[in-house]
Design a protein around this motif. Structure first.
Motif, PDB file in Angstrom:
ATOM      1  N   CYS A 214     -12.202   5.081   9.159  1.00  0.00           N
ATOM      2  CA  CYS A 214     -11.364   5.261  10.345  1.00  0.00           C
ATOM      3  C   CYS A 214     -10.402   6.427  10.159  1.00  0.00           C
ATOM      4  O   CYS A 214     -10.435   7.143   9.159  1.00  0.00           O
ATOM      5  CB  CYS A 214     -10.616   3.954  10.636  1.00  0.00           C
ATOM      6  SG  CYS A 214      -9.994   3.830  12.331  1.00  0.00           S
ATOM      7  N   GLY A 215      -9.536   6.650  11.158  1.00  0.00           N
ATOM      8  CA  GLY A 215      -8.609   7.768  11.109  1.00  0.00           C
ATOM      9  C   GLY A 215      -7.249   7.389  11.647  1.00  0.00           C
ATOM     10  O   GLY A 215      -6.812   6.241  11.566  1.00  0.00           O
ATOM     11  N   ARG A 216      -6.588   8.384  12.238  1.00  0.00           N
ATOM     12  CA  ARG A 216      -5.257   8.166  12.796  1.00  0.00           C
ATOM     13  C   ARG A 216      -5.087   9.112  13.980  1.00  0.00           C
ATOM     14  O   ARG A 216      -5.399  10.288  13.882  1.00  0.00           O
ATOM     15  CB  ARG A 216      -4.180   8.448  11.734  1.00  0.00           C
ATOM     16  CG  ARG A 216      -2.741   8.295  12.221  1.00  0.00           C
ATOM     17  CD  ARG A 216      -2.351   6.845  12.308  1.00  0.00           C
ATOM     18  NE  ARG A 216      -1.146   6.607  13.082  1.00  0.00           N
ATOM     19  CZ  ARG A 216       0.098   6.619  12.596  1.00  0.00           C
ATOM     20  NH1 ARG A 216       0.309   6.933  11.327  1.00  0.00           N
ATOM     21  NH2 ARG A 216       1.124   6.337  13.376  1.00  0.00           N
TER      22      ARG A 216
ATOM     23  N   ASN B 147      -5.779  13.448   8.348  1.00  0.00           N
ATOM     24  CA  ASN B 147      -6.223  14.322   9.423  1.00  0.00           C
ATOM     25  C   ASN B 147      -5.144  15.378   9.692  1.00  0.00           C
ATOM     26  O   ASN B 147      -4.442  15.324  10.701  1.00  0.00           O
ATOM     27  CB  ASN B 147      -6.487  13.497  10.685  1.00  0.00           C
ATOM     28  CG  ASN B 147      -7.103  14.321  11.801  1.00  0.00           C
ATOM     29  OD1 ASN B 147      -7.655  15.383  11.554  1.00  0.00           O
ATOM     30  ND2 ASN B 147      -6.979  13.846  13.028  1.00  0.00           N
TER      31      ASN B 147
ATOM     32  N   THR C 186      -2.133  10.213   8.603  1.00  0.00           N
ATOM     33  CA  THR C 186      -3.013   9.424   7.747  1.00  0.00           C
ATOM     34  C   THR C 186      -2.782   7.945   8.007  1.00  0.00           C
ATOM     35  O   THR C 186      -1.695   7.547   8.442  1.00  0.00           O
ATOM     36  CB  THR C 186      -2.761   9.736   6.257  1.00  0.00           C
ATOM     37  OG1 THR C 186      -3.624   8.919   5.458  1.00  0.00           O
ATOM     38  CG2 THR C 186      -1.315   9.458   5.872  1.00  0.00           C
TER      39      THR C 186
ATOM     40  N   ASP D 246     -11.171  12.430  15.275  1.00  0.00           N
ATOM     41  CA  ASP D 246     -10.606  11.088  15.402  1.00  0.00           C
ATOM     42  C   ASP D 246     -10.902  10.238  14.173  1.00  0.00           C
ATOM     43  O   ASP D 246     -10.215   9.248  13.916  1.00  0.00           O
ATOM     44  CB  ASP D 246     -11.186  10.372  16.636  1.00  0.00           C
ATOM     45  CG  ASP D 246     -10.543  10.843  17.925  1.00  0.00           C
ATOM     46  OD1 ASP D 246      -9.670  11.731  17.858  1.00  0.00           O
ATOM     47  OD2 ASP D 246     -10.916  10.334  18.997  1.00  0.00           O
ATOM     48  N   LEU D 247     -11.930  10.599  13.428  1.00  0.00           N
ATOM     49  CA  LEU D 247     -12.361   9.796  12.289  1.00  0.00           C
ATOM     50  C   LEU D 247     -12.187  10.575  10.993  1.00  0.00           C
ATOM     51  O   LEU D 247     -13.095  10.682  10.169  1.00  0.00           O
ATOM     52  CB  LEU D 247     -13.819   9.359  12.471  1.00  0.00           C
ATOM     53  CG  LEU D 247     -14.073   8.436  13.664  1.00  0.00           C
ATOM     54  CD1 LEU D 247     -15.552   8.156  13.819  1.00  0.00           C
ATOM     55  CD2 LEU D 247     -13.297   7.127  13.511  1.00  0.00           C
ATOM     56  N   ARG D 248     -10.992  11.112  10.821  1.00  0.00           N
ATOM     57  CA  ARG D 248     -10.638  11.772   9.571  1.00  0.00           C
ATOM     58  C   ARG D 248      -9.429  11.062   8.969  1.00  0.00           C
ATOM     59  O   ARG D 248      -8.558  10.590   9.697  1.00  0.00           O
ATOM     60  CB  ARG D 248     -10.260  13.237   9.810  1.00  0.00           C
ATOM     61  CG  ARG D 248     -11.409  14.167  10.075  1.00  0.00           C
ATOM     62  CD  ARG D 248     -10.879  15.573  10.262  1.00  0.00           C
ATOM     63  NE  ARG D 248     -11.957  16.554  10.360  1.00  0.00           N
ATOM     64  CZ  ARG D 248     -11.756  17.854  10.515  1.00  0.00           C
ATOM     65  NH1 ARG D 248     -10.524  18.318  10.593  1.00  0.00           N
ATOM     66  NH2 ARG D 248     -12.765  18.688  10.602  1.00  0.00           N
ATOM     67  N   ASN D 249      -9.388  11.043   7.673  1.00  0.00           N
ATOM     68  CA  ASN D 249      -8.245  10.431   7.013  1.00  0.00           C
ATOM     69  C   ASN D 249      -8.104  11.014   5.601  1.00  0.00           C
ATOM     70  O   ASN D 249      -8.971  10.786   4.759  1.00  0.00           O
ATOM     71  CB  ASN D 249      -8.431   8.914   6.926  1.00  0.00           C
ATOM     72  CG  ASN D 249      -7.207   8.227   6.369  1.00  0.00           C
ATOM     73  OD1 ASN D 249      -6.101   8.535   6.763  1.00  0.00           O
ATOM     74  ND2 ASN D 249      -7.410   7.317   5.422  1.00  0.00           N
TER      75      ASN D 249
ATOM     76  N   ARG E 202     -20.278   7.813   9.656  1.00  0.00           N
ATOM     77  CA  ARG E 202     -19.137   7.571   8.772  1.00  0.00           C
ATOM     78  C   ARG E 202     -19.458   6.474   7.760  1.00  0.00           C
ATOM     79  O   ARG E 202     -19.012   6.518   6.616  1.00  0.00           O
ATOM     80  CB  ARG E 202     -17.908   7.174   9.595  1.00  0.00           C
ATOM     81  CG  ARG E 202     -17.275   8.325  10.353  1.00  0.00           C
ATOM     82  CD  ARG E 202     -16.578   9.289   9.427  1.00  0.00           C
ATOM     83  NE  ARG E 202     -15.294   8.754   8.948  1.00  0.00           N
ATOM     84  CZ  ARG E 202     -14.582   9.307   7.973  1.00  0.00           C
ATOM     85  NH1 ARG E 202     -15.020  10.379   7.357  1.00  0.00           N
ATOM     86  NH2 ARG E 202     -13.430   8.772   7.603  1.00  0.00           N
TER      87      ARG E 202
ATOM     88  N   ASP F 204     -17.035  13.981   8.387  1.00  0.00           N
ATOM     89  CA  ASP F 204     -15.735  13.907   9.060  1.00  0.00           C
ATOM     90  C   ASP F 204     -15.515  15.034  10.061  1.00  0.00           C
ATOM     91  O   ASP F 204     -14.404  15.478  10.292  1.00  0.00           O
ATOM     92  CB  ASP F 204     -14.597  13.918   8.030  1.00  0.00           C
ATOM     93  CG  ASP F 204     -14.533  15.221   7.235  1.00  0.00           C
ATOM     94  OD1 ASP F 204     -15.430  16.076   7.414  1.00  0.00           O
ATOM     95  OD2 ASP F 204     -13.591  15.381   6.438  1.00  0.00           O
TER      96      ASP F 204
END
Length: 385
Positions: free
Chosen positions: A318-320, A248, A302, A243-246, A232, A239
């Motif tokens: 990072c993500g949400r 998502n 998000t 867990d590490l999408r933004n 990342r 992505d």
């Protein structure tokens, strides 16, 4: 896809309630299978990846075979059978002859640890290891991936766990504590506490990997989540781990279809529904999942606009995770910096940054390998006057 909820093991930290092997009402019906196949036929994508989860999906290989056969039209396809490997017969081996079919299993450490935490008997552990070795002998170590479930109250010795994985030809491990999102919350309440001890164990584990990689350069071992975090940082747009999408968005390019045809945004959402915490279903295989429930979840998928995230240097990487927040706190409105998800990724990216700036040749060797560089060392960071 969860073609059956039935299972022939009874792990104490099972993420969803298993059903006894002889209770057939916990399998896809012919009607549900038809709806699943219709959904596959309606997809416009040229590539697809399907994980068969459970329960123990090898109890209904006929359903697995039907889905795989329906995917011949996709240009790129991959199938992963998530199994405890307690049984290996000719039918499963015939499926594995397909180069697009892989096995995902669990290995909690050395045989004694695996017996205590998962199989319940040395004999069953022996059968599991023999079956894993038979697949590796026939198809190579890449045909299998494994991951542990670790009781953070009694973590294993890092070297013993690494050795157990290397013995099966595995050079990657995803360190995973007991998941609080499912039924394990009832038997392992401490899985929602003692996070500092878990991260202390995690850091020791990474240090041992780095030291071992530098001593024996014939094998590059990795902890896969740390590698994902490094990707990342260094690879814009990487992505694939949700867990590490933004942002998502849910139900866009991944869903879970349960044994009764109910559709959830993630497997963890299924866990919360099955354990009676909150119903996070977004639709069904019969009717689809373009629903108000999915739309509601998407509004908050998000970290953009969150006051804590907007001031965090790690926000772009990072993500949400709404589901984890609901599991632990019963709400998604808890201040972001107080959540486990935030604290976890602060630790991960802090660790990544310490490693990136560490001048130790052993650290720089592993980082070069984990990030896919051709050289033997991560290039030195330029000094800033």
């Amino acid at each position: 896809m969860v073609p059956t909820l039935r299972c022939n093991l009874s792990c104490s930290y099972c993420q969803v309630s298993r059903a006894p092997v002889d209770q057939l009402r916990f399998d896809w019906s012919e009607e549900t299978l038809g709806h699943v196949l219709n959904r596959l036929a309606s997809l416009s994508t040229s590539s697809i990846k399907i994980e068969f989860q459970g329960g123990e999906p090898t109890l209904r290989l006929d359903l697995v075979e039907a889905v795989i056969a329906a995917c011949d039209r996709f240009e790129e396809r991959q199938f992963v059978i998530c199994t405890n490997l307690s049984k290996l017969d000719e039918r499963l081996m015939a499926l594995l002859d397909n180069p697009d079919v892989y096995i995902s299993t669990s290995l909690d450490g050395l045989a004694a640890t695996h017996t205590a935490q998962r199989t319940g008997s040395a004999e069953r552990t022996g059968e599991f290891l023999a079956n894993a070795r038979a697949i590796i002998a026939e198809y190579g170590a890449d045909k299998i991936s494994a991951l542990p479930t670790i009781d953070q109250a009694r973590p294993p010795d890092p070297d013993e766990l690494i050795d157990a994985y290397l013995a099966l030809g595995q050079t990657s491990i995803f360190l995973r504590p007991i998941n609080y999102q499912g039924f394990a919350r009832k038997r392992h309440a401490a899985s929602n506490a003692d996070h500092d001890e878990w991260w202390s164990f995690y850091d020791r584990f990474i240090a041992r990997i780095i030291a071992r990689n530098f001593v024996d350069r014939s094998i590059v071992f990795e902890e896969s989540y740390l590698t994902l975090c490094l990707a990342r940082i260094f690879q814009a747009g990487h992505d694939r781990h949700v867990d590490l999408r933004n942002p998502n968005p849910v139900g866009a390019d991944y869903v879970l279809i349960d044994f009764d045809g109910t559709v959830y945004p993630t497997d963890e959402a299924r866990m919360l529904s099955r354990s009676g915490v909150v119903d996070l279903a977004i639709g069904t295989a019969a009717t689809g999942w373009d629903t108000p429930a999915r739309e509601l979840l998407d509004r908050y998928s998000t970290n953009i606009g969150d006051p804590a995230c907007d001031t965090c240097a790690y926000q772009p990487w990072c993500g949400r995770d709404l589901v984890d927040d609901l599991s632990r706190y019963g709400t998604i409105s808890k201040p972001r910096h107080e959540t486990f998800f935030c604290q976890k990724h602060l630790h991960m990216f802090d660790l990544a940054m310490r490693l990136i700036y560490d001048p130790d040749p052993a650290v720089r060797y592993s980082l070069a390998k984990w990030t896919g560089l051709a050289g033997e060392q991560l290039p030195a960071m330029a000094e800033v006057a």
